[in-house]
Scaffold this active site. Structure first.
Site, PDB file in Angstrom:
ATOM      1  CG  HIS A 175      -2.711   3.927   4.842  1.00 32.95           C
ATOM      2  ND1 HIS A 175      -2.859   4.086   3.478  1.00 32.95           N
ATOM      3  CD2 HIS A 175      -2.717   2.579   5.069  1.00 32.95           C
ATOM      4  CE1 HIS A 175      -2.950   2.900   2.904  1.00 32.95           C
ATOM      5  NE2 HIS A 175      -2.872   1.973   3.842  1.00 32.95           N
ATOM      6  CB  CYS A 184      -0.947   0.006   1.190  1.00 29.94           C
ATOM      7  SG  CYS A 184      -2.070  -1.415   1.225  1.00 29.94           S
ATOM      8  CG  HIS A 235      -6.666   0.929   0.438  1.00 30.62           C
ATOM      9  ND1 HIS A 235      -5.711   1.575  -0.312  1.00 30.62           N
ATOM     10  CD2 HIS A 235      -5.989   0.118   1.286  1.00 30.62           C
ATOM     11  CE1 HIS A 235      -4.521   1.181   0.065  1.00 30.62           C
ATOM     12  NE2 HIS A 235      -4.657   0.299   1.044  1.00 30.62           N
TER      13      HIS A 235
END
Length: 371
Positions: free
Chosen positions: A264, A140, A298
């Site tokens: 995040h 990620c 995401h």
């Protein structure tokens, strides 16, 4: 210094950075609930997905390659860059690329197209980039890791311009994988909220173009990648790797210079708690914190680039974007999260990402005049 000269966000919310920023400023999201049977998945899920009938068709290119081409093309159109120059480097950030081609029902493309390096070469050839493209795939944090790599190459003189694109599309493979971790929320995600149940996935491509030099506009000041080596999928509860990345990226920069920290903020129990611990330990509890996952989900390899570009647009507008889905703090450290947009006059921000394998990344960005 490393200066941004162009950007683009290509997402279900819009095909330009301006369209995306306007949609987010209005509180819009393309997160939708998809019923069981979608993509042959046995359970319903919530995600932000393209209407592929409205994405410009390109014969001979995969879904993933199509959105990369659209985003890179729109960013390049803002410049006079000669892509045929060997001083121009194309950097592709992705976590899964064309992984959907592993499905036995996908027979349209050559087998090696599933390799990210091959897909990057296909896109590079479309535009006529003459240098071998570089692929950054580090879970990620890929979008920030790609920008940090571009910074280092520009600073070393290895290239004069770096075109960095982050992208991912969703598939049965990816969604079922996150589902097996019990990481998916059945409803729209709620970053840092006490009622958060997990993340939503999203599709997007985003591009940022850098050159070495000073001048008006945005600069990538510093960046760092740190690994806490805690667990293959779970973050360090104390935020060790995230903390070290923050400290390295911030250097001697005072906390009160930051407009906000764009975290995040995936809405999982462990990620949000870990980030709050790292922010506290870094002495940044008084800095506003926001997450953009409630607007886009995401977006994996796109997240680091997309969220950087959108954060730059927000500071340009004198705005700290609210965290969509947030209502009540649900982490143990008193980070300053708000669901509402707020004004700011500050000209810098810190961007954080964390990912599987214990990887963490942080970058400091600052807007300034000619120097």
């Amino acid at each position: 210094m490393i200066r941004k000269i162009a950007d683009n966000i290509y997402s279900p919310l819009g095909v330009t950075t301006a369209e995306n920023y306007a949609a987010v400023k209005q509180g819009r999201s393309m997160l939708r609930s998809y019923p069981a049977g979608t993509m042959d998945l046995p359970e319903a899920f919530t995600a932000s997905l393209f209407d592929w009938g409205r994405v410009e068709p390109l014969d001979g290119y995969t879904r993933f390659e199509r959105i990369v081409i659209q985003s890179v093309g729109r960013a390049l159109a803002q410049t006079d860059i000669d892509v045929h120059s060997d001083r121009v480097l194309f950097v592709l950030s992705t976590t899964k690329g064309n992984v959907e081609l592993l499905d036995s029902r996908s027979q349209q493309f050559p087998a090696d197209r599933v390799l990210p390096g091959v897909a990057a070469r296909v896109v590079a050839a479309y535009f006529g980039f003459c240098r071998e493209p570089l692929v950054v795939s580090n879970a990620c944090i890929s979008g920030l890791a790609a920008q940090i790599t571009a910074m280092r190459l520009l600073e070393s003189g290895a290239c004069d311009v770096a075109v960095v694109c982050g992208a991912d599309v969703q598939s049965r493979f990816i969604i079922s994988g996150f589902g097996s971790f019990k990481a998916l929320s059945p409803m729209e995600c709620r970053p840092f909220d006490i009622e958060r149940l997990g993340l939503n996935l999203g599709e997007a491509a985003a591009t940022i173009i850098y050159e070495k030099g000073t001048g008006d506009g945005w600069h990538a000041v510093s960046g760092a990648v740190r690994n806490d080596a805690f667990h293959i999928s779970g973050p360090s509860p104390k935020g060790e790797g995230c903390l070290r990345a923050i400290r390295a990226a911030m250097g001697d920069t005072p906390a009160d210079e930051l407009a906000f920290i764009n975290v995040h903020g995936t809405s999982t129990m462990y990620n949000d708690e870990m980030e709050s611990a790292a922010i506290d330990r870094a002495g940044l509890l008084d800095v506003p914190v926001n997450s953009l996952k409630g607007y886009y989900g995401h977006t994996m390899g796109a997240a680091g680039v997309l969220e950087t570009v959108l954060s730059m647009a927000a500071v340009d507008d004198g705005c700290i974007l609210g965290t969509r889905g947030y209502e009540e703090l649900g982490v143990s450290h008193r980070v300053h999260v708000s669901s509402q947009h707020a004004p700011t006059t500050k000209q810098s921000f810190l961007k954080l990402l964390s990912g599987f394998g214990g990887c963490n990344a942080a970058m400091l960005f600052q807007k300034g005049g000619a120097q």
